[in-house]
Design an enzyme around this catalytic site. Structure first.
Site, mmCIF file in Angstrom:
data_model
loop_
_atom_site.group_PDB
_atom_site.id
_atom_site.type_symbol
_atom_site.label_atom_id
_atom_site.label_comp_id
_atom_site.label_asym_id
_atom_site.label_seq_id
_atom_site.Cartn_x
_atom_site.Cartn_y
_atom_site.Cartn_z
ATOM 1 N N LYS A 134 54.920 112.526 -2.101
ATOM 2 C CA LYS A 134 53.622 113.167 -2.327
ATOM 3 C C LYS A 134 53.790 114.542 -2.960
ATOM 4 O O LYS A 134 52.964 114.958 -3.766
ATOM 5 C CB LYS A 134 52.830 113.275 -1.015
ATOM 6 C CG LYS A 134 52.317 111.934 -0.527
ATOM 7 C CD LYS A 134 51.162 112.086 0.444
ATOM 8 C CE LYS A 134 50.621 110.728 0.841
ATOM 9 N NZ LYS A 134 49.636 110.774 1.914
ATOM 10 N N LYS A 215 52.143 95.923 -3.681
ATOM 11 C CA LYS A 215 51.232 95.672 -2.554
ATOM 12 C C LYS A 215 49.792 96.040 -2.897
ATOM 13 O O LYS A 215 49.543 96.905 -3.740
ATOM 14 C CB LYS A 215 51.715 96.390 -1.298
ATOM 15 C CG LYS A 215 51.541 97.881 -1.302
ATOM 16 C CD LYS A 215 51.691 98.447 0.108
ATOM 17 C CE LYS A 215 50.998 99.801 0.143
ATOM 18 N NZ LYS A 215 50.438 100.191 1.385
ATOM 19 N N LYS A 218 44.625 100.786 -2.142
ATOM 20 C CA LYS A 218 43.353 101.340 -2.642
ATOM 21 C C LYS A 218 43.564 102.228 -3.855
ATOM 22 O O LYS A 218 42.672 102.411 -4.655
ATOM 23 C CB LYS A 218 42.615 102.097 -1.543
ATOM 24 C CG LYS A 218 43.370 103.281 -1.050
ATOM 25 C CD LYS A 218 42.645 104.019 0.032
ATOM 26 C CE LYS A 218 43.547 105.076 0.620
ATOM 27 N NZ LYS A 218 44.700 104.552 1.337
#
Ligand code: ATP
Ligand code: LTN
Length: 352
Positions: A134, A215, A218
């Site tokens: 991140k 995978k 969202k």
């Protein structure tokens, strides 16, 4: 996954000196309020949380304090907290059987995090994969992102959780939680139960319909590959009908057929039928019939969830009452742990 596995036996070994006051094993998990849940979140996570209710004392919370470790638009965050809560309730999380609350409503998460962080070596945090990933994606990195795993350890240890249902991606955060608990127990005296991760098998990895090698997520730029729980039936059908399949016309799970394999595991997870049974049922039939049947099964499973979501999301007063009673129950436990920890580290008692 067998039923026994999702209803862990109460015989959990607690460290010496820690009293097992709870009659049932304590299960705790948190999820960031990230807008719309998808089929992967549902089958890989929420279905298991639902099944754990009753046999365990469950604490399920919305990790709003974790959510602000990356920039958020305040109005959107507020909306997403209610929307996520309504989706969890629609999926079957039940305030009569679980403590459902918002992390920021309970005093103790950040307080315990501070104490735990003071003795957590910096190197343990810098090694975290999520921090590395991140922080690479952001221009400026807040200290909260580095501190994230300590807050997560505090969430878990505050309630002396025995089992923490999480996805594979959170395993490393569970390992550091165990290290932090063991260090505190060693540095002071036995205080925390050392929690176990609980990783379900059913629907553990649902893949994107458009790219079955990655995978379902969202944040996938191709939203056609992601079935959201609150997508209307015609949208669900369209996404499934246009799912990427493989060459050859056989409905069979195989390493060289990732598209059909993914549809088979979705089909199996929503109906409870085994993949082998489904392969037999569709032997000799084409992909068209198969996809139609997958769409029917997914819609049959999701439609009641969507309708319940619409009801819950209209009733903010009810959602607030769920958060209130959940926070009250959680607060009672949190205060107990926090005052014990404060005493152990040498703080004097707050004058009454
Ligand atoms: P992002 O798009 O940011 O990666 P996400 O959609 O992967 O987010 P999270 O909020 O990180 O979702 O995950 C919530 C829970 O759902 C976690 O327990 C995670 O393991 C599970 N989960 C997420 N995606 C899948 C998937 N495709 N299959 C099975 N479980 C999943
Ligand atoms: N990091 C987790 C959310 C989370 C959590 C927790 C999960 C925050 N605190 C405590 C389990 C226990 C995530 O992003 N899925």
């Amino acid at each position: 996954m067998s039923n026994a596995a999702i209803q862990p036996a109460p015989a959990v070994a607690l460290p010496a000196g820690v009293s097992a006051t709870a009659a049932k094993p304590i299960v705790l998990t948190g999820a960031q309020p990230s807008g719309k849940l998808h089929l992967g979140n549902y089958l890989g996570a929420v279905v298991n949380w639902d099944k754990m209710q009753g046999a365990n004392e469950c604490f399920y919370f919305i990790a709003d304090q974790h959510a602000i470790t990356v920039p958020k638009v305040p109005a959107e965050l507020r909306k997403n907290i209610y929307s996520c809560l309504a989706q969890y309730l629609a999926c079957g999380l039940d305030p009569q059987r679980s403590h459902i609350f918002a992390q920021s409503h309970v005093v103790g998460h950040t307080e315990l995090a501070w104490v735990l962080g003071c003795s957590c070596p910096l190197g343990w945090l810098e090694r975290m994969t999520q921090f590395k990933d991140k922080s690479r994606k952001q221009e400026s990195v807040g200290a909260g992102l580095l501190y994230y795993p300590i807050l997560m350890a505090a969430d878990i240890l505050l309630y002396n959780a025995h089992f923490v249902p999480v996805g594979e991606d959170q395993k490393q955060h569970l390992e550091i939680t165990r290290d932090i608990a063991e260090k505190f127990n060693r540095d002071y005296s036995p205080t925390f139960n050392v929690p176990e991760p609980f990783i379900g098998e059913t629907g553990a990895r649902i893949m994107s319909l458009q790219n079955p090698e990655t995978k379902m997520s969202k944040s996938d730029p191709n939203q056609n590959g992601v079935v959201f729980l609150i997508d209307p039936p015609d949208v669900v059908r369209k996404k499934i009908q246009s799912a990427v399949t493989d060459s050859g016309g056989e409905v069979r799970a195989a390493a060289d057929k990732p598209g059909i394999t993914n549809l088979l595991s979705i089909f199996s997870a929503v109906t409870g039928q085994s993949v082998a049974d489904l392969e037999n049922e569709f032997a000799g039939k084409g992909y068209g019939d198969f996809k139609r049947a997958v769409a029917d099964a997914v819609i049959a499973r999701l439609e009641p969830v969507r309708l319940r979501y619409e009801e819950f999301s209209k009733d903010t007063a009810y959602l607030d009452s769920v958060l209130k009673s959940g926070a009250e129950a959680a607060q009672r436990v949190a205060y107990k742990t926090l005052s014990k920890v404060y005493r152990k580290v040498g703080f004097v008692e707050r004058p009454r």
